[in-house]
Design a protein around this motif. Structure first.
Motif, PDB file in Angstrom:
ATOM      1  N   LEU A  81       2.571  -3.337  -1.660  1.00  0.00           N
ATOM      2  CA  LEU A  81       3.578  -3.335  -2.839  1.00  0.00           C
ATOM      3  C   LEU A  81       4.051  -2.246  -3.484  1.00  0.00           C
ATOM      4  O   LEU A  81       4.822  -2.251  -3.915  1.00  0.00           O
ATOM      5  N   GLY A  82       2.712  -1.318  -3.771  1.00  0.00           N
ATOM      6  CA  GLY A  82       3.159   0.063  -3.566  1.00  0.00           C
ATOM      7  C   GLY A  82       4.284   0.508  -2.858  1.00  0.00           C
ATOM      8  O   GLY A  82       5.165   1.759  -2.926  1.00  0.00           O
ATOM      9  N   HIS A 107       6.822  -1.064  -1.398  1.00  0.00           N
ATOM     10  CA  HIS A 107       8.088  -1.988  -1.752  1.00  0.00           C
ATOM     11  C   HIS A 107       8.340  -2.916  -0.308  1.00  0.00           C
ATOM     12  O   HIS A 107       9.613  -2.623   0.501  1.00  0.00           O
ATOM     13  N   SER A 126       8.588  -4.282  -4.994  1.00  0.00           N
ATOM     14  CA  SER A 126       6.869  -4.397  -5.396  1.00  0.00           C
ATOM     15  C   SER A 126       6.865  -5.831  -4.496  1.00  0.00           C
ATOM     16  O   SER A 126       5.951  -6.769  -5.956  1.00  0.00           O
ATOM     17  N   SER A 180       4.478  -8.778  -3.723  1.00  0.00           N
ATOM     18  CA  SER A 180       2.915  -9.041  -3.451  1.00  0.00           C
ATOM     19  C   SER A 180       2.327 -10.540  -2.812  1.00  0.00           C
ATOM     20  O   SER A 180       2.321  -9.801  -1.466  1.00  0.00           O
TER      21      SER A 180
END
Length: 338
Positions: free
Chosen positions: A125-126, A128, A162, A164
């Motif tokens: 997520l962080g 991307h 982001s 998920s």
């Protein structure tokens, strides 16, 4: 004294005794091994019967490489329930670095799923990106540039914002909940990223997948019906059918709550991770309600486990969870909850 005729030495735990030099010599010992590492095997010298005594408490191997510290109990090898955490991928520091298991870095790894060729896919997520872990533990970028954005195209030139949850279909295509782009993305087997559903504006709108709207899609699960999507802000479960329609199958858009029932009345509070269950149903980590919910194939929502916020093991009616965020169904039929 040279007779080699058969004889009986009086010990029922020896076989094929024979004469030698005028004496009856014991033959081969009776084999009482039952191939069970959790028993001590012996022959009863009085009756010749095989005796198998339980070796409770001893170490054993249940044949599952993913459990550790298995122990014998009642003559059987019982898994300890402890996961084998001897292999760790990543340094433990936030970052974005590909490489072998000891040097690779992730930044808020979120969704995990099966990839091609016994690999593991990770929605980072962080960073991307969508990362891929090989069986030897090495990590590489499967899709994304490492910078937030929205761009379709070749996997390593495409952009996410982001990512998920993720899951794959029977052909091996990967579907990704692109959280802040409010879209569902698809990574084809051939390595091309496309927008599978969502026009990119936050909101709620069913209909054709190209014009539908999502609000913080976070969880993904794929089955024969299509791609299920959980939404944090809409508090709903959506289904993108294979013929291109988006349908709300659980929850009331923008209205959080705890209500079981059919799709017209059911409510969730910040649903996160999803897992396909038996009979075409869907398990849901209902984070804000601290419960595990189940959506049947007929779109009826039930509470599968949990009673209130807390940490209590036991029967599903009294068990307590604290903000569960993901679920995974094991081949045994048991459900894991993070």
């Amino acid at each position: 004294t040279t007779n080699t005729a058969p004889c009986e030495d009086g010990n029922p735990c020896t076989l094929a005794d024979g004469c030698a030099l005028g004496v009856c010599k014991a033959g081969k010992a009776k084999n009482c091994d039952d191939s069970n590492g959790c028993t001590v095997d012996a022959c009863d010298p009085k009756t010749g019967d095989c005796l198998h005594q339980n070796a409770d408490g001893g170490s054993c191997d249940d044949g599952d490489a993913c459990t550790a510290d298995d122990r014998c109990a009642a003559g059987k090898c019982i898994p300890s329930g402890k996961a084998d955490l001897s292999q760790q991928i990543g340094t433990g520091k936030a970052g974005y670095v590909d490489g072998d298991a000891k040097v690779a870095m992730f930044n808020q790894p979120w969704g995990i799923g099966r990839g091609p060729g016994n690999t593991v896919m990770v929605a980072d997520l962080g960073s991307h990106t969508v990362r891929q872990i090989s069986p030897d533990g090495s990590v590489k970028t499967y899709a994304g540039t490492g910078k937030p954005g929205w761009q379709d195209g070749p996997a390593l030139k495409a952009s996410f914002w982001s990512p998920s949850g993720l899951d794959r279909d029977a052909e091996g295509n990967i579907y990704v909940a692109d959280l802040h782009n409010h879209r569902v993305r698809k990574i084809s087997v051939g390595g091309t990223v496309s927008t599978f559903a969502g026009e990119g504006t936050s909101g709620w709108k069913d209909g054709f997948k190209s014009t539908a709207r999502f609000d913080l899609p976070v969880g993904i699960a794929v089955d024969a019906a299509g791609v299920y999507v959980s939404e944090l802000s809409n508090h709903t479960i959506r289904l993108v059918t294979w013929d291109g329609m988006v349908v709300t199958v659980g929850g009331q858009p923008g209205k959080k709550g705890l209500v079981d029932g059919n799709s017209s009345v059911s409510r969730f509070d910040s649903p996160y991770g999803l897992a396909i269950g038996p009979g075409g149903g869907l398990y849901i980590a209902d984070s804000g309600n601290h419960r595990i919910r189940f959506l049947t194939a007929a779109n009826v929502v039930l509470t599968a486990a949990g009673s209130s916020k807390g940490f209590v093991d036991g029967p599903i009616q009294i068990a307590k969870f604290d903000s569960p965020i993901d679920v995974a169904l094991l081949p045994s039929g048991n459900l894991l909850v993070a």
